[in-house]
Scaffold this active site. Structure first.
Site, PDB file in Angstrom:
ATOM      1  N   CYS A  11     -30.788  37.337  -7.884  1.00 36.95           N
ATOM      2  CA  CYS A  11     -31.984  37.662  -8.666  1.00 36.95           C
ATOM      3  C   CYS A  11     -31.631  38.000 -10.110  1.00 36.95           C
ATOM      4  O   CYS A  11     -32.413  37.744 -11.024  1.00 36.95           O
ATOM      5  CB  CYS A  11     -32.762  38.803  -8.018  1.00 36.95           C
ATOM      6  N   HIS A  64     -33.117  45.154  -7.118  1.00 41.21           N
ATOM      7  CA  HIS A  64     -33.676  43.808  -7.327  1.00 41.21           C
ATOM      8  C   HIS A  64     -34.091  43.624  -8.782  1.00 41.21           C
ATOM      9  O   HIS A  64     -34.623  44.535  -9.410  1.00 41.21           O
ATOM     10  CB  HIS A  64     -34.895  43.635  -6.412  1.00 41.21           C
TER      11      HIS A  64
END
Length: 499
Positions: free
Chosen positions: A112, A432
Protein backbone atom coordinates in the site's frame (compact mmCIF):
# COMPACT_ATOMS: atom_id res chain seq x y z
CA UNK A 1 -11.21 10.80 25.49
CA UNK A 2 -12.02 7.79 27.66
CA UNK A 3 -9.44 5.01 27.99
CA UNK A 4 -11.11 1.62 27.65
CA UNK A 5 -9.83 -1.95 27.38
CA UNK A 6 -10.99 -4.10 24.47
CA UNK A 7 -10.68 -7.84 24.99
CA UNK A 8 -10.11 -9.93 21.85
CA UNK A 9 -8.70 -13.46 21.48
CA UNK A 10 -7.28 -13.50 25.00
CA UNK A 11 -5.53 -10.12 24.71
CA UNK A 12 -6.48 -6.71 26.02
CA UNK A 13 -5.94 -3.56 23.96
CA UNK A 14 -5.88 -0.05 25.44
CA UNK A 15 -7.90 2.34 23.28
CA UNK A 16 -8.47 6.07 23.75
CA UNK A 17 -12.14 6.26 22.81
CA UNK A 18 -13.14 9.62 21.38
CA UNK A 19 -16.76 9.91 22.53
CA UNK A 20 -17.33 12.88 20.18
CA UNK A 21 -16.93 10.58 17.16
CA UNK A 22 -19.34 7.85 15.92
CA UNK A 23 -18.81 4.11 16.38
CA UNK A 24 -17.22 3.87 12.93
CA UNK A 25 -14.20 5.84 14.21
CA UNK A 26 -13.78 3.49 17.22
CA UNK A 27 -13.89 0.48 14.88
CA UNK A 28 -11.16 2.04 12.73
CA UNK A 29 -8.99 2.38 15.85
CA UNK A 30 -9.43 -1.32 16.59
CA UNK A 31 -8.64 -2.18 12.97
CA UNK A 32 -5.26 -0.42 13.29
CA UNK A 33 -4.52 -2.35 16.50
CA UNK A 34 -5.83 -5.83 15.65
CA UNK A 35 -6.11 -6.03 11.88
CA UNK A 36 -9.78 -7.02 12.12
CA UNK A 37 -11.67 -5.08 9.44
CA UNK A 38 -14.55 -2.91 10.78
CA UNK A 39 -17.19 -4.95 8.91
CA UNK A 40 -15.96 -8.11 10.70
CA UNK A 41 -16.06 -6.59 14.18
CA UNK A 42 -18.78 -7.34 16.70
CA UNK A 43 -18.26 -5.11 19.73
CA UNK A 44 -20.53 -5.79 22.69
CA UNK A 45 -21.60 -2.68 24.59
CA UNK A 46 -24.37 -1.79 26.97
CA UNK A 47 -27.65 -2.21 25.14
CA UNK A 48 -26.39 -4.50 22.41
CA UNK A 49 -23.81 -4.25 19.62
CA UNK A 50 -21.79 -1.20 18.57
CA UNK A 51 -22.88 0.10 15.16
CA UNK A 52 -21.11 2.49 12.76
CA UNK A 53 -23.50 5.32 13.63
CA UNK A 54 -23.62 4.67 17.39
CA UNK A 55 -23.35 7.86 19.44
CA UNK A 56 -20.35 7.05 21.67
CA UNK A 57 -21.26 9.80 24.14
CA UNK A 58 -24.48 7.95 25.00
CA UNK A 59 -22.75 4.72 26.03
CA UNK A 60 -21.62 6.00 29.41
CA UNK A 61 -18.11 4.62 29.00
CA UNK A 62 -15.90 4.71 32.09
CA UNK A 63 -12.12 4.69 32.49
CA UNK A 64 -10.63 1.19 32.08
CA UNK A 65 -14.05 -0.29 31.24
CA UNK A 66 -13.66 -3.66 29.49
CA UNK A 67 -15.40 -4.21 26.16
CA UNK A 68 -15.56 -7.50 24.27
CA UNK A 69 -14.84 -7.78 20.55
CA UNK A 70 -15.59 -10.79 18.36
CA UNK A 71 -14.14 -11.11 14.87
CA UNK A 72 -11.37 -12.64 12.81
CA UNK A 73 -8.68 -11.20 10.55
CA UNK A 74 -9.27 -11.72 6.86
CA UNK A 75 -11.40 -10.62 4.00
CA UNK A 76 -15.15 -10.99 4.22
CA UNK A 77 -16.88 -11.94 1.00
CA UNK A 78 -20.14 -10.09 0.58
CA UNK A 79 -22.95 -10.52 -1.85
CA UNK A 80 -23.52 -7.45 -4.05
CA UNK A 81 -25.78 -4.96 -2.29
CA UNK A 82 -27.33 -4.08 -5.67
CA UNK A 83 -28.00 -6.16 -8.78
CA UNK A 84 -25.16 -6.16 -11.31
CA UNK A 85 -25.83 -3.57 -14.01
CA UNK A 86 -24.19 -3.97 -17.41
CA UNK A 87 -23.02 -1.02 -19.51
CA UNK A 88 -25.68 -1.65 -22.17
CA UNK A 89 -28.36 -1.31 -19.47
CA UNK A 90 -27.01 2.02 -18.16
CA UNK A 91 -28.11 5.48 -19.17
CA UNK A 92 -25.51 7.79 -20.73
CA UNK A 93 -25.13 9.62 -17.43
CA UNK A 94 -24.57 6.35 -15.56
CA UNK A 95 -21.92 5.23 -18.04
CA UNK A 96 -20.11 8.58 -17.78
CA UNK A 97 -20.29 8.38 -14.00
CA UNK A 98 -18.95 4.81 -13.94
CA UNK A 99 -16.04 5.54 -16.27
CA UNK A 100 -15.00 8.76 -14.51
CA UNK A 101 -13.53 6.91 -11.55
CA UNK A 102 -9.84 6.14 -12.21
CA UNK A 103 -8.40 2.68 -11.63
CA UNK A 104 -6.63 1.72 -8.43
CA UNK A 105 -3.63 -0.54 -7.80
CA UNK A 106 -3.94 -4.05 -6.37
CA UNK A 107 -2.22 -4.66 -3.04
CA UNK A 108 0.33 -7.45 -3.62
CA UNK A 109 1.08 -7.95 0.07
CA UNK A 110 1.93 -4.87 2.15
CA UNK A 111 2.46 -2.75 -0.97
CA UNK A 112 0.00 0.00 0.00
CA UNK A 113 2.97 2.36 0.64
CA UNK A 114 3.93 1.94 -3.04
CA UNK A 115 0.38 2.16 -4.39
CA UNK A 116 -0.39 5.38 -2.52
CA UNK A 117 2.84 7.08 -3.61
CA UNK A 118 2.43 6.13 -7.27
CA UNK A 119 -1.14 7.47 -7.37
CA UNK A 120 0.07 10.85 -6.07
CA UNK A 121 3.03 11.00 -8.49
CA UNK A 122 0.64 10.18 -11.33
CA UNK A 123 -1.02 13.56 -10.64
CA UNK A 124 2.09 15.30 -12.07
CA UNK A 125 1.62 15.41 -15.87
CA UNK A 126 5.20 16.60 -16.43
CA UNK A 127 6.46 13.26 -15.07
CA UNK A 128 4.33 11.32 -17.54
CA UNK A 129 5.50 13.50 -20.44
CA UNK A 130 9.16 13.00 -19.49
CA UNK A 131 8.72 9.23 -19.21
CA UNK A 132 6.88 9.07 -22.53
CA UNK A 133 9.85 10.74 -24.25
CA UNK A 134 12.31 8.33 -22.62
CA UNK A 135 12.89 4.82 -23.92
CA UNK A 136 14.90 1.87 -22.64
CA UNK A 137 16.96 -0.33 -24.97
CA UNK A 138 16.03 -3.99 -25.29
CA UNK A 139 17.89 -6.26 -22.89
CA UNK A 140 18.51 -3.43 -20.42
CA UNK A 141 19.95 -4.81 -17.18
CA UNK A 142 19.75 -1.60 -15.13
CA UNK A 143 16.95 -2.29 -12.63
CA UNK A 144 16.34 1.44 -12.09
CA UNK A 145 15.91 2.07 -15.81
CA UNK A 146 13.53 -0.89 -16.01
CA UNK A 147 11.71 0.51 -12.98
CA UNK A 148 10.99 3.78 -14.79
CA UNK A 149 9.97 1.97 -17.97
CA UNK A 150 7.55 -0.25 -16.05
CA UNK A 151 6.22 2.83 -14.22
CA UNK A 152 5.46 4.42 -17.60
CA UNK A 153 3.64 1.26 -18.68
CA UNK A 154 1.79 1.10 -15.35
CA UNK A 155 0.51 4.67 -15.68
CA UNK A 156 -0.75 3.84 -19.17
CA UNK A 157 -2.57 0.78 -17.84
CA UNK A 158 -4.18 2.87 -15.10
CA UNK A 159 -5.44 5.38 -17.67
CA UNK A 160 -6.94 2.66 -19.85
CA UNK A 161 -8.27 0.23 -17.24
CA UNK A 162 -11.65 0.26 -15.59
CA UNK A 163 -10.60 -1.98 -12.70
CA UNK A 164 -7.69 -2.52 -10.32
CA UNK A 165 -4.28 -3.00 -11.93
CA UNK A 166 -1.75 -5.39 -10.29
CA UNK A 167 1.73 -3.75 -10.44
CA UNK A 168 3.66 -7.03 -10.64
CA UNK A 169 6.39 -5.93 -13.05
CA UNK A 170 7.07 -2.60 -11.36
CA UNK A 171 7.29 -4.26 -7.94
CA UNK A 172 9.76 -6.84 -9.26
CA UNK A 173 12.12 -4.13 -10.59
CA UNK A 174 11.68 -2.05 -7.42
CA UNK A 175 12.88 -4.94 -5.25
CA UNK A 176 15.79 -5.58 -7.59
CA UNK A 177 16.88 -1.94 -7.49
CA UNK A 178 16.25 -1.47 -3.75
CA UNK A 179 16.46 -4.82 -1.90
CA UNK A 180 15.28 -3.33 1.38
CA UNK A 181 11.76 -3.09 -0.11
CA UNK A 182 11.92 -6.90 -0.36
CA UNK A 183 12.51 -7.44 3.38
CA UNK A 184 10.55 -10.29 4.91
CA UNK A 185 8.48 -10.09 8.07
CA UNK A 186 10.04 -12.73 10.34
CA UNK A 187 7.12 -12.67 12.80
CA UNK A 188 4.09 -12.77 10.53
CA UNK A 189 5.55 -14.02 7.25
CA UNK A 190 5.34 -12.34 3.88
CA UNK A 191 6.84 -8.98 2.96
CA UNK A 192 7.23 -6.21 5.53
CA UNK A 193 5.32 -2.96 5.45
CA UNK A 194 7.58 -0.12 4.24
CA UNK A 195 7.80 3.64 4.73
CA UNK A 196 5.96 5.66 2.05
CA UNK A 197 8.20 8.70 2.58
CA UNK A 198 11.33 6.61 1.95
CA UNK A 199 9.78 5.14 -1.20
CA UNK A 200 8.77 8.64 -2.38
CA UNK A 201 12.37 9.86 -1.99
CA UNK A 202 13.81 6.82 -3.78
CA UNK A 203 11.36 7.27 -6.65
CA UNK A 204 12.43 10.89 -7.20
CA UNK A 205 16.11 9.88 -7.07
CA UNK A 206 15.49 7.09 -9.58
CA UNK A 207 13.51 9.31 -11.95
CA UNK A 208 16.18 12.00 -11.75
CA UNK A 209 18.99 9.54 -12.51
CA UNK A 210 17.26 7.62 -15.28
CA UNK A 211 15.58 10.50 -17.09
CA UNK A 212 18.84 12.48 -16.93
CA UNK A 213 20.76 9.91 -18.96
CA UNK A 214 19.52 11.40 -22.22
CA UNK A 215 21.94 14.31 -21.85
CA UNK A 216 19.38 16.89 -20.70
CA UNK A 217 20.77 19.95 -18.95
CA UNK A 218 18.23 19.44 -16.16
CA UNK A 219 15.68 16.69 -15.55
CA UNK A 220 11.97 16.95 -14.90
CA UNK A 221 12.65 16.32 -11.21
CA UNK A 222 15.22 19.14 -11.06
CA UNK A 223 12.96 21.55 -12.96
CA UNK A 224 9.54 20.87 -11.50
CA UNK A 225 10.09 19.16 -8.12
CA UNK A 226 13.36 20.56 -6.75
CA UNK A 227 14.03 23.89 -5.09
CA UNK A 228 17.15 25.58 -3.77
CA UNK A 229 17.90 26.45 -0.16
CA UNK A 230 20.31 29.00 1.31
CA UNK A 231 21.54 28.01 4.79
CA UNK A 232 23.42 30.39 7.09
CA UNK A 233 25.42 29.09 10.07
CA UNK A 234 26.25 31.63 12.79
CA UNK A 235 27.83 31.31 16.23
CA UNK A 236 26.38 33.74 18.78
CA UNK A 237 29.31 33.09 21.11
CA UNK A 238 31.70 34.38 18.45
CA UNK A 239 30.03 37.49 16.94
CA UNK A 240 33.19 38.43 14.99
CA UNK A 241 33.29 35.07 13.23
CA UNK A 242 32.06 35.25 9.64
CA UNK A 243 28.81 33.32 9.10
CA UNK A 244 29.03 30.26 6.87
CA UNK A 245 26.63 30.36 3.93
CA UNK A 246 25.89 27.54 1.53
CA UNK A 247 23.39 26.74 -1.21
CA UNK A 248 21.96 23.29 -1.78
CA UNK A 249 19.02 21.74 -3.63
CA UNK A 250 16.03 20.20 -1.88
CA UNK A 251 13.16 17.99 -3.00
CA UNK A 252 10.94 18.29 0.05
CA UNK A 253 10.30 20.39 3.11
CA UNK A 254 10.09 18.70 6.50
CA UNK A 255 7.38 19.47 9.02
CA UNK A 256 8.87 18.80 12.46
CA UNK A 257 6.27 17.91 15.09
CA UNK A 258 6.46 18.57 18.83
CA UNK A 259 4.05 19.81 21.49
CA UNK A 260 4.19 23.39 20.19
CA UNK A 261 3.31 22.55 16.58
CA UNK A 262 -0.38 22.74 15.69
CA UNK A 263 -0.16 23.97 12.10
CA UNK A 264 1.90 22.99 9.07
CA UNK A 265 3.61 26.39 8.83
CA UNK A 266 4.88 26.06 12.41
CA UNK A 267 6.38 22.64 11.68
CA UNK A 268 8.05 23.84 8.46
CA UNK A 269 9.61 26.77 10.31
CA UNK A 270 11.03 24.40 12.93
CA UNK A 271 12.48 22.28 10.15
CA UNK A 272 14.31 25.28 8.69
CA UNK A 273 15.95 26.40 11.94
CA UNK A 274 18.16 24.34 14.24
CA UNK A 275 21.03 24.61 16.72
CA UNK A 276 23.98 22.20 16.61
CA UNK A 277 27.28 21.96 18.42
CA UNK A 278 30.50 21.99 16.37
CA UNK A 279 34.08 23.16 16.60
CA UNK A 280 34.73 26.91 16.35
CA UNK A 281 38.11 27.91 14.96
CA UNK A 282 37.71 31.38 16.47
CA UNK A 283 37.08 30.06 20.00
CA UNK A 284 39.21 26.90 19.52
CA UNK A 285 36.49 24.82 21.18
CA UNK A 286 33.06 23.42 20.55
CA UNK A 287 30.25 25.98 20.46
CA UNK A 288 26.58 26.23 19.51
CA UNK A 289 25.83 27.26 15.95
CA UNK A 290 22.38 28.30 14.80
CA UNK A 291 21.45 27.48 11.24
CA UNK A 292 18.67 29.32 9.43
CA UNK A 293 17.59 28.07 6.01
CA UNK A 294 15.59 30.10 3.51
CA UNK A 295 14.38 29.17 0.03
CA UNK A 296 15.71 31.07 -2.99
CA UNK A 297 14.10 28.89 -5.69
CA UNK A 298 10.66 27.32 -5.45
CA UNK A 299 9.59 24.33 -7.57
CA UNK A 300 6.26 24.04 -9.33
CA UNK A 301 5.46 20.95 -7.25
CA UNK A 302 6.31 21.12 -3.56
CA UNK A 303 6.50 17.99 -1.40
CA UNK A 304 6.04 18.37 2.37
CA UNK A 305 6.65 15.40 4.66
CA UNK A 306 5.55 15.13 8.27
CA UNK A 307 8.08 13.72 10.75
CA UNK A 308 5.54 11.51 12.50
CA UNK A 309 7.76 8.57 13.42
CA UNK A 310 10.48 8.29 16.05
CA UNK A 311 12.52 5.41 17.41
CA UNK A 312 11.06 4.06 20.67
CA UNK A 313 13.95 2.15 22.18
CA UNK A 314 11.88 0.53 24.95
CA UNK A 315 9.80 -1.32 22.36
CA UNK A 316 12.31 -1.31 19.48
CA UNK A 317 9.80 0.22 17.07
CA UNK A 318 9.35 3.35 14.99
CA UNK A 319 6.47 4.78 17.02
CA UNK A 320 4.03 7.30 15.58
CA UNK A 321 3.26 10.84 16.72
CA UNK A 322 -0.52 11.07 16.29
CA UNK A 323 -0.79 14.76 17.26
CA UNK A 324 -3.07 16.89 15.10
CA UNK A 325 -1.21 19.18 12.68
CA UNK A 326 -3.60 21.16 10.50
CA UNK A 327 -2.59 21.76 6.89
CA UNK A 328 -4.23 24.18 4.41
CA UNK A 329 -5.68 23.57 0.97
CA UNK A 330 -3.91 26.78 -0.13
CA UNK A 331 -0.34 27.24 1.11
CA UNK A 332 1.74 30.44 1.03
CA UNK A 333 5.44 29.71 1.66
CA UNK A 334 6.77 33.25 1.11
CA UNK A 335 7.66 33.53 4.81
CA UNK A 336 10.24 30.76 4.29
CA UNK A 337 11.90 32.46 1.31
CA UNK A 338 14.92 34.77 1.14
CA UNK A 339 14.14 38.52 1.14
CA UNK A 340 15.51 38.70 -2.40
CA UNK A 341 13.10 36.04 -3.68
CA UNK A 342 10.15 37.62 -1.86
CA UNK A 343 10.88 40.92 -3.60
CA UNK A 344 11.17 39.24 -7.03
CA UNK A 345 7.83 37.47 -6.49
CA UNK A 346 5.95 40.61 -5.48
CA UNK A 347 4.55 41.56 -8.96
CA UNK A 348 3.43 37.98 -9.71
CA UNK A 349 1.83 37.65 -6.26
CA UNK A 350 -0.09 40.88 -6.81
CA UNK A 351 -1.29 39.66 -10.21
CA UNK A 352 -2.38 36.31 -8.76
CA UNK A 353 -4.30 38.15 -6.05
CA UNK A 354 -6.04 40.23 -8.73
CA UNK A 355 -7.02 37.06 -10.60
CA UNK A 356 -8.50 35.50 -7.47
CA UNK A 357 -10.29 38.73 -6.53
CA UNK A 358 -11.79 38.90 -10.02
CA UNK A 359 -13.02 35.32 -9.80
CA UNK A 360 -14.54 36.02 -6.38
CA UNK A 361 -16.18 39.15 -7.81
CA UNK A 362 -17.64 37.18 -10.72
CA UNK A 363 -18.99 34.51 -8.36
CA UNK A 364 -20.60 37.21 -6.26
CA UNK A 365 -22.28 38.74 -9.32
CA UNK A 366 -23.44 35.33 -10.51
CA UNK A 367 -24.93 34.57 -7.12
CA UNK A 368 -26.88 37.84 -7.14
CA UNK A 369 -28.01 37.29 -10.72
CA UNK A 370 -26.53 40.58 -11.88
CA UNK A 371 -24.65 38.92 -14.71
CA UNK A 372 -27.96 37.89 -16.28
CA UNK A 373 -29.31 41.42 -16.75
CA UNK A 374 -30.31 42.33 -20.33
CA UNK A 375 -27.84 44.54 -22.18
CA UNK A 376 -30.45 47.31 -22.56
CA UNK A 377 -30.87 47.55 -18.82
CA UNK A 378 -27.11 47.70 -18.30
CA UNK A 379 -26.80 50.66 -20.68
CA UNK A 380 -29.53 52.54 -18.85
CA UNK A 381 -27.73 52.14 -15.54
CA UNK A 382 -25.18 54.82 -14.74
CA UNK A 383 -22.55 52.31 -13.55
CA UNK A 384 -19.57 50.58 -15.05
CA UNK A 385 -20.57 46.91 -15.12
CA UNK A 386 -16.97 45.91 -15.89
CA UNK A 387 -15.58 47.57 -12.79
CA UNK A 388 -12.46 45.80 -11.53
CA UNK A 389 -12.10 44.50 -7.99
CA UNK A 390 -10.56 46.88 -5.51
CA UNK A 391 -6.74 46.90 -5.65
CA UNK A 392 -6.54 45.83 -9.30
CA UNK A 393 -3.85 47.30 -11.54
CA UNK A 394 -4.58 48.69 -15.00
CA UNK A 395 -1.06 47.85 -16.17
CA UNK A 396 -0.85 44.56 -18.13
CA UNK A 397 1.10 41.97 -16.21
CA UNK A 398 4.18 40.37 -17.67
CA UNK A 399 6.26 37.75 -15.87
CA UNK A 400 9.86 38.81 -15.28
CA UNK A 401 12.46 37.41 -17.75
CA UNK A 402 14.20 35.61 -14.87
CA UNK A 403 11.10 33.61 -13.99
CA UNK A 404 10.27 33.05 -17.68
CA UNK A 405 13.68 31.47 -18.20
CA UNK A 406 13.30 29.23 -15.14
CA UNK A 407 11.02 26.50 -16.46
CA UNK A 408 9.26 24.63 -13.66
CA UNK A 409 9.60 27.27 -10.93
CA UNK A 410 6.88 28.90 -8.83
CA UNK A 411 7.05 32.71 -9.22
CA UNK A 412 4.42 33.49 -6.55
CA UNK A 413 5.10 31.23 -3.56
CA UNK A 414 1.39 30.31 -3.58
CA UNK A 415 0.41 26.64 -3.78
CA UNK A 416 -2.73 24.49 -3.86
CA UNK A 417 -2.97 20.98 -2.43
CA UNK A 418 -3.39 18.22 -5.04
CA UNK A 419 -2.28 15.03 -3.29
CA UNK A 420 -1.98 13.44 0.17
CA UNK A 421 -0.47 10.15 1.32
CA UNK A 422 -1.97 9.11 4.65
CA UNK A 423 -1.08 6.46 7.21
CA UNK A 424 -3.31 4.73 9.74
CA UNK A 425 -1.66 2.71 12.48
CA UNK A 426 0.75 3.16 15.38
CA UNK A 427 4.14 2.24 13.85
CA UNK A 428 6.00 2.85 10.60
CA UNK A 429 6.22 -0.88 9.86
CA UNK A 430 2.52 -1.61 10.29
CA UNK A 431 -0.81 -0.02 9.49
CA UNK A 432 -2.07 1.05 6.09
CA UNK A 433 -1.32 3.78 3.53
CA UNK A 434 -3.81 5.47 1.22
CA UNK A 435 -3.69 8.23 -1.41
CA UNK A 436 -6.06 11.16 -1.84
CA UNK A 437 -5.74 12.96 -5.20
CA UNK A 438 -7.66 16.06 -6.23
CA UNK A 439 -10.02 15.79 -9.20
CA UNK A 440 -9.60 18.74 -11.54
CA UNK A 441 -12.82 20.49 -12.46
CA UNK A 442 -14.04 19.52 -15.90
CA UNK A 443 -11.60 16.60 -16.10
CA UNK A 444 -12.37 12.90 -15.65
CA UNK A 445 -16.12 13.03 -16.12
CA UNK A 446 -18.94 14.60 -14.09
CA UNK A 447 -18.84 15.12 -10.35
CA UNK A 448 -21.06 12.87 -8.21
CA UNK A 449 -24.68 13.93 -8.46
CA UNK A 450 -26.90 14.76 -5.51
CA UNK A 451 -24.12 16.14 -3.30
CA UNK A 452 -23.68 19.67 -4.56
CA UNK A 453 -20.62 21.47 -3.20
CA UNK A 454 -19.63 25.15 -3.57
CA UNK A 455 -17.89 26.10 -6.80
CA UNK A 456 -14.75 26.95 -4.84
CA UNK A 457 -14.42 23.38 -3.52
CA UNK A 458 -13.14 20.23 -5.21
CA UNK A 459 -13.86 16.53 -5.28
CA UNK A 460 -11.03 14.12 -4.48
CA UNK A 461 -10.28 10.52 -5.42
CA UNK A 462 -9.67 8.33 -2.39
CA UNK A 463 -7.36 5.46 -3.40
CA UNK A 464 -7.54 2.57 -0.94
CA UNK A 465 -5.38 0.29 -3.10
CA UNK A 466 -7.81 -0.89 -5.83
CA UNK A 467 -10.88 0.47 -4.05
CA UNK A 468 -11.53 4.01 -5.34
CA UNK A 469 -14.20 6.41 -4.13
CA UNK A 470 -14.76 10.16 -4.00
CA UNK A 471 -14.76 12.67 -1.13
CA UNK A 472 -14.82 16.46 -0.77
CA UNK A 473 -12.41 19.08 0.57
CA UNK A 474 -14.00 18.74 4.00
CA UNK A 475 -12.90 15.11 4.26
CA UNK A 476 -9.34 16.02 3.23
CA UNK A 477 -9.03 18.58 6.03
CA UNK A 478 -9.91 15.83 8.53
CA UNK A 479 -6.64 14.03 7.69
CA UNK A 480 -4.69 16.26 10.08
CA UNK A 481 -4.24 13.59 12.76
CA UNK A 482 -5.13 13.61 16.43
CA UNK A 483 -6.08 9.93 16.82
CA UNK A 484 -6.04 6.50 15.23
CA UNK A 485 -7.39 7.72 11.90
CA UNK A 486 -5.95 8.35 8.45
CA UNK A 487 -3.23 10.95 9.04
CA UNK A 488 -1.38 13.05 6.47
CA UNK A 489 2.20 11.82 6.07
CA UNK A 490 3.19 13.31 2.71
CA UNK A 491 1.43 16.26 1.06
CA UNK A 492 1.92 17.38 -2.55
CA UNK A 493 1.28 21.02 -3.45
CA UNK A 494 1.19 22.58 -6.94
CA UNK A 495 1.96 26.20 -7.85
CA UNK A 496 -1.15 28.26 -8.50
CA UNK A 497 -1.52 29.22 -12.14
CA UNK A 498 -1.05 32.82 -13.29
CA UNK A 499 -3.99 32.80 -15.70
Amino acid sequence: MVKVLVKWQGKKYEVDADITMPGEYFKAQLFSLTGVAPERQKILVKGGQLKDDTDMSQLGLKENQILMMIGTVGELLKAPTQPVKFVEDMSENEVAQALSIPAGLTNLGNTCYMNATLQCLKAIPELKSAMDKHSVARGQTDARANMVESMKSLFKQLNESGEGVPPFVFLQFLRQAYPRFAEQDSQHGGYRQQDADEFWSEMLTTLDQVLGKDGSVSTVVEKHMSGRMVTTWKCDEAPDEEPTVRQEPFRKLNCLIDKSVNYLSQGIKKGLEEVIEKHSETLDRNADYKSVSRIDRLPEYLTVTYNRFFWKASESIDAKIVKSVKFPLDLDVSEFCTPELVEKMRPARLHLREIEDKKAHERKLAKKGQNAEPEAEKKEMDVDVDVKPEGSSSTPFELSPEFKADDGCNPTGMYELIGVVTHIGRTANSGHYMAWVRKEKGVGGPDPAGRGIPETQHWWYKFDDDEVSMVTDDEILKLCGGGDWHTAYVTLYRAKKLE
